[in-house]
Write a protein that holds these residues in place. Structure first.
Motif, PDB file in Angstrom:
ATOM      1  N   ILE A  94       1.809  61.690  32.054  1.00 44.24           N
ATOM      2  CA  ILE A  94       2.775  60.657  31.691  1.00 44.24           C
ATOM      3  C   ILE A  94       2.312  60.002  30.389  1.00 44.24           C
ATOM      4  N   ALA A  95       3.087  60.169  29.350  1.00 49.25           N
ATOM      5  CA  ALA A  95       2.815  59.502  28.073  1.00 49.25           C
ATOM      6  C   ALA A  95       3.806  58.358  27.909  1.00 49.25           C
ATOM      7  N   TYR A  96       3.434  57.348  27.107  1.00 47.15           N
ATOM      8  CA  TYR A  96       4.299  56.185  27.004  1.00 47.15           C
ATOM      9  C   TYR A  96       4.208  55.513  25.636  1.00 47.15           C
ATOM     10  N   PHE A  97       5.248  54.776  25.342  1.00 47.78           N
ATOM     11  CA  PHE A  97       5.269  53.800  24.252  1.00 47.78           C
ATOM     12  C   PHE A  97       5.534  52.452  24.902  1.00 47.78           C
ATOM     13  N   THR A  98       4.750  51.463  24.596  1.00 48.23           N
ATOM     14  CA  THR A  98       4.849  50.176  25.290  1.00 48.23           C
ATOM     15  C   THR A  98       6.187  49.483  25.055  1.00 48.23           C
ATOM     16  N   GLY A  99       6.884  49.856  23.980  1.00 43.09           N
ATOM     17  CA  GLY A  99       8.162  49.222  23.692  1.00 43.09           C
ATOM     18  C   GLY A  99       8.070  48.062  22.722  1.00 43.09           C
ATOM     19  N   LYS A 100       6.863  47.640  22.406  1.00 39.52           N
ATOM     20  CA  LYS A 100       6.686  46.548  21.445  1.00 39.52           C
ATOM     21  C   LYS A 100       6.690  47.154  20.045  1.00 39.52           C
ATOM     22  N   ARG A 101       7.812  46.978  19.332  1.00 48.17           N
ATOM     23  CA  ARG A 101       7.964  47.600  18.029  1.00 48.17           C
ATOM     24  C   ARG A 101       7.233  46.840  16.920  1.00 48.17           C
ATOM     25  N   GLU A 102       7.222  45.527  17.009  1.00 48.09           N
ATOM     26  CA  GLU A 102       6.622  44.740  15.922  1.00 48.09           C
ATOM     27  C   GLU A 102       5.104  44.758  16.004  1.00 48.09           C
ATOM     28  N   VAL A 103       4.478  45.119  14.875  1.00 47.18           N
ATOM     29  CA  VAL A 103       3.018  45.169  14.804  1.00 47.18           C
ATOM     30  C   VAL A 103       2.465  43.864  14.243  1.00 47.18           C
ATOM     31  N   ILE A 104       3.066  43.380  13.171  1.00 47.97           N
ATOM     32  CA  ILE A 104       2.631  42.141  12.543  1.00 47.97           C
ATOM     33  C   ILE A 104       3.817  41.526  11.823  1.00 47.97           C
ATOM     34  N   SER A 105       3.823  40.210  11.736  1.00 51.60           N
ATOM     35  CA  SER A 105       4.923  39.504  11.098  1.00 51.60           C
ATOM     36  C   SER A 105       4.370  38.225  10.483  1.00 51.60           C
ATOM     37  N   VAL A 106       4.670  37.999   9.193  1.00 53.31           N
ATOM     38  CA  VAL A 106       4.115  36.828   8.518  1.00 53.31           C
ATOM     39  C   VAL A 106       5.003  36.430   7.345  1.00 53.31           C
ATOM     40  N   ASP A 107       5.160  35.137   7.152  1.00 53.06           N
ATOM     41  CA  ASP A 107       5.891  34.612   6.003  1.00 53.06           C
ATOM     42  C   ASP A 107       4.947  34.486   4.813  1.00 53.06           C
ATOM     43  N   THR A 108       5.373  34.983   3.669  1.00 50.61           N
ATOM     44  CA  THR A 108       4.543  34.956   2.466  1.00 50.61           C
ATOM     45  C   THR A 108       5.372  34.473   1.278  1.00 50.61           C
ATOM     46  N   ALA A 109       4.708  34.375   0.129  1.00 55.38           N
ATOM     47  CA  ALA A 109       5.371  33.911  -1.088  1.00 55.38           C
ATOM     48  C   ALA A 109       6.434  34.889  -1.569  1.00 55.38           C
ATOM     49  N   ILE A 110       6.364  36.150  -1.168  1.00 50.02           N
ATOM     50  CA  ILE A 110       7.356  37.133  -1.609  1.00 50.02           C
ATOM     51  C   ILE A 110       8.407  37.397  -0.532  1.00 50.02           C
ATOM     52  N   GLY A 111       8.299  36.696   0.585  1.00 46.61           N
ATOM     53  CA  GLY A 111       9.271  36.869   1.653  1.00 46.61           C
ATOM     54  C   GLY A 111       8.601  37.137   2.989  1.00 46.61           C
ATOM     55  N   HIS A 112       9.418  37.384   3.992  1.00 46.39           N
ATOM     56  CA  HIS A 112       8.900  37.671   5.331  1.00 46.39           C
ATOM     57  C   HIS A 112       8.479  39.139   5.395  1.00 46.39           C
ATOM     58  N   ILE A 113       7.229  39.357   5.716  1.00 47.54           N
ATOM     59  CA  ILE A 113       6.690  40.720   5.801  1.00 47.54           C
ATOM     60  C   ILE A 113       6.514  41.080   7.268  1.00 47.54           C
ATOM     61  N   ALA A 114       7.016  42.244   7.631  1.00 41.66           N
ATOM     62  CA  ALA A 114       6.871  42.734   9.001  1.00 41.66           C
ATOM     63  C   ALA A 114       6.551  44.223   8.972  1.00 41.66           C
ATOM     64  N   VAL A 115       5.747  44.650   9.933  1.00 42.10           N
ATOM     65  CA  VAL A 115       5.440  46.068  10.107  1.00 42.10           C
ATOM     66  C   VAL A 115       5.909  46.450  11.505  1.00 42.10           C
ATOM     67  N   ASN A 116       6.671  47.529  11.600  1.00 38.69           N
ATOM     68  CA  ASN A 116       7.263  47.921  12.873  1.00 38.69           C
ATOM     69  C   ASN A 116       7.066  49.399  13.167  1.00 38.69           C
ATOM     70  N   HIS A 117       6.979  49.697  14.455  1.00 39.91           N
ATOM     71  CA  HIS A 117       7.009  51.091  14.907  1.00 39.91           C
ATOM     72  C   HIS A 117       8.450  51.577  14.920  1.00 39.91           C
ATOM     73  N   ARG A 118       8.652  52.843  14.530  1.00 40.20           N
ATOM     74  CA  ARG A 118       9.957  53.487  14.597  1.00 40.20           C
ATOM     75  C   ARG A 118       9.792  54.808  15.357  1.00 40.20           C
ATOM     76  N   PRO A 119       9.657  54.731  16.696  1.00 37.58           N
ATOM     77  CA  PRO A 119       9.387  55.956  17.455  1.00 37.58           C
ATOM     78  C   PRO A 119      10.628  56.821  17.636  1.00 37.58           C
ATOM     79  N   GLY A 120      10.379  58.103  17.763  1.00 37.95           N
ATOM     80  CA  GLY A 120      11.424  59.059  18.102  1.00 37.95           C
ATOM     81  C   GLY A 120      10.871  60.004  19.149  1.00 37.95           C
ATOM     82  N   TRP A 121      11.738  60.598  19.948  1.00 38.64           N
ATOM     83  CA  TRP A 121      11.245  61.447  21.015  1.00 38.64           C
ATOM     84  C   TRP A 121      12.258  62.544  21.327  1.00 38.64           C
ATOM     85  N   SER A 122      11.766  63.599  21.945  1.00 38.64           N
ATOM     86  CA  SER A 122      12.639  64.691  22.369  1.00 38.64           C
ATOM     87  C   SER A 122      13.009  64.487  23.834  1.00 38.64           C
TER      88      SER A 122
END
Length: 498
Positions: A159-187
């Motif tokens: 059994i393999a899994y993805f926890t479902g939590k897409r957002e890795v990090i999120s922070v407001d900065t001088a150039i705007g809101h920066i976020a890093v996200n998972h974009r999983p795909g599966w067969s």
């Protein structure tokens, strides 16, 4: 976010160039050699001031070629069709999608992209995994599919899994809101197996819709920071622009092809010996994102004053394991172009020295302008200002507060590195034997780069002391520098006769 469609390298359509006249054109996307070849009825000697060419491909995709430069033009005669004219254009950027991009209008809601080592820099280890003991769960998991028939289970379930939590990090900065996200795909699975694949996307969302130039500037700012954290220059790829479109209920994305996008350090493939290791990076998110977010926020806030020097640092990272005179000089010059607040304060000259300075300037300014006279004036004017050695030693002290006991005599190494730089810039001197230290040129270059990069992070809130107390391998230039320092220091002292 939709999947990128930038796959075809040759595309055909019609393009508007001047006076609303449409030209048939062929667009080719190639790294550093993209071109748009236009065929039209009359000659085109120049492009409009905005240097933007809009067009529509044969498959109805809309194209926006931005920052275009005419590379060649001419005319000829074809059998049966008479005279024809052509113009070849180099587009720095090409946007493709369902709408045209008007780069001078604030129509970009967010920009999404990726970098070469995104999964290492943002090492979200727990997002994906497999169940260690799946036997107690497999029957329940299979039953959840409700496929209308009994599915037998065996002795060796997985059994393999993805926890479902897409957002890795999120922070407001001088150039705007920066976020890093998972974009999983599966067969869906079948007799050939099943898999979960993942791509990670970095997003910058300005406070309000932005013009194209500001979005590119934001990418470059974040690119410099992430290259520092990764320890090697990052390639920028998979860029998409999300448009601000209140009339459309679905988000509108444009694929962006950047002809001269930042490229990864030469030879930095997945099998490279210098591939970064998440445990060696100065910042990671394994134990939480708070410190990473804080440092990134503070680092970006200072970028307007530091970007020129940081650009030189990025130039050094790009060289990887290649060392030469240009890299050493660039590494030293980084300190000379830092903002004043990052260096030592100017010294106040004693009254009699200040008076002598004024008198000398009066005398020199009476002379006929020339190289020697102008050089003397500039040198005298710089008297109260900190010299390059003082600037380097000032940044060295910032580092020594966290690494002092581990990197003994770092100031000696820094001084020697600056002397090498002066040897190449100003020529030799009787009190410095360059030939003796020439075999250690890579160590001296690494020292300047380490001092610059680590002190920059420390100023932004990085706890260099905590990182220094950890055990590391060879997966980051900071870690490699630290592990090789003692041996290199002894070799340098022997060369200097100390």
């Amino acid at each position: 976010m939709k999947k990128s469609s930038l796959k075809k390298s040759r595309m055909h359509g019609s393009f508007s160039v001047v006076h609303g006249e449409d030209s048939v054109g062929e667009l080719r996307l190639r790294r550093g050699a993209s071109f748009l070849r236009l065929h039209h009825t009359g000659p085109v000697h120049s492009l409009p001031d905005e240097t933007v060419i809009h067009g529509s491909l044969n498959d109805r995709v809309k194209v926006s070629c931005i920052d275009c430069i005419v590379t060649s033009s001419g005319s000829g005669t074809s059998k049966g069709n008479g005279n024809y004219h052509y113009t070849e254009v180099f587009p720095h950027y090409v946007a493709l999608g369902s709408e045209h991009l008007r780069p001078c209008e604030p129509m970009i809601k967010a920009v999404h992209f990726s970098i070469s080592d995104v999964d290492t820099v943002f090492y979200d280890f727990d997002a994906f995994g497999h169940v260690i003991d799946p036997k107690s769960l497999i029957e329940e998991v299979v039953a959840k599919n409700k496929i209308g028939r009994t599915v037998p289970v065996g002795e060796f379930p997985v059994i393999a899994y993805f926890t479902g939590k897409r957002e890795v990090i999120s922070v407001d900065t001088a150039i705007g809101h920066i976020a890093v996200n998972h974009r999983p795909g599966w067969s869906m699975g079948g007799p050939s197996g099943v898999q979960i694949m993942n791509k990670m996307t970095i997003s910058i969302k300005p406070e309000s819709p932005a013009v194209f130039e500001d979005c590119i500037d934001g990418i470059l700012t974040l690119h410099r920071f992430l290259s520092l954290i990764a320890g090697r220059r990052q390639g920028v790829k998979s860029i998409q622009l999300e448009l601000s479109n209140e009339t459309n209920e679905h988000p509108v994305f444009l694929d962006l092809y950047w002809s001269l996008a930042p490229q990864a350090t030469k030879g930095s493939g997945s099998k490279s010996a210098d591939r970064p290791h998440p445990g060696d990076l100065p910042l990671n998110i394994i134990h939480g994102t708070e410190s990473f977010a804080t440092v990134m926020q503070n680092w970006i806030a200072r970028d307007s004053g530091w970007r020129t020097a940081r650009g030189q640092y990025s130039f050094c990272l790009e060289k990887g394991n290649e060392y030469n005179v240009a890299r050493l000089v660039a590494a030293a010059n980084m300190f000379d172009i830092l903002p004043e607040a990052a260096g030592p304060t100017a010294t106040k000259l004693p009254e009699e020295v200040a008076a002598a300075q004024s008198e000398c300037l009066v005398i020199l300014k009476r002379l006929v302008p020339g190289i020697e006279r102008d050089s003397a004036i500039n040198a005298i004017k710089r008297m109260p200002k900190p010299s390059l050695p003082k600037k380097v030693l000032h940044r060295t002290k910032v580092v020594q507060n966290y690494f002092g006991s581990r990197l003994l005599e770092l100031d000696l190494v820094a001084k020697t590195a600056v002397q090498c730089r002066n040897y190449f810039v100003h020529g030799g001197s009787s009190d410095f034997d360059f030939a003796a230290v020439e075999p250690l040129i890579s160590f001296l270059t690494d020292t300047l780069e380490f001092i610059f990069g680590s002190s920059d992070l420390i100023d932004a809130g990085w706890d260099g002391g905590a990182w220094n107390a950890e055990m590391h391998g060879q997966g980051h230039p900071f870690a490699r520098f630290k592990s090789q320092y003692d041996e290199s220091l002894e070799a340098l002292k022997l060369a200097l006769g100390k």
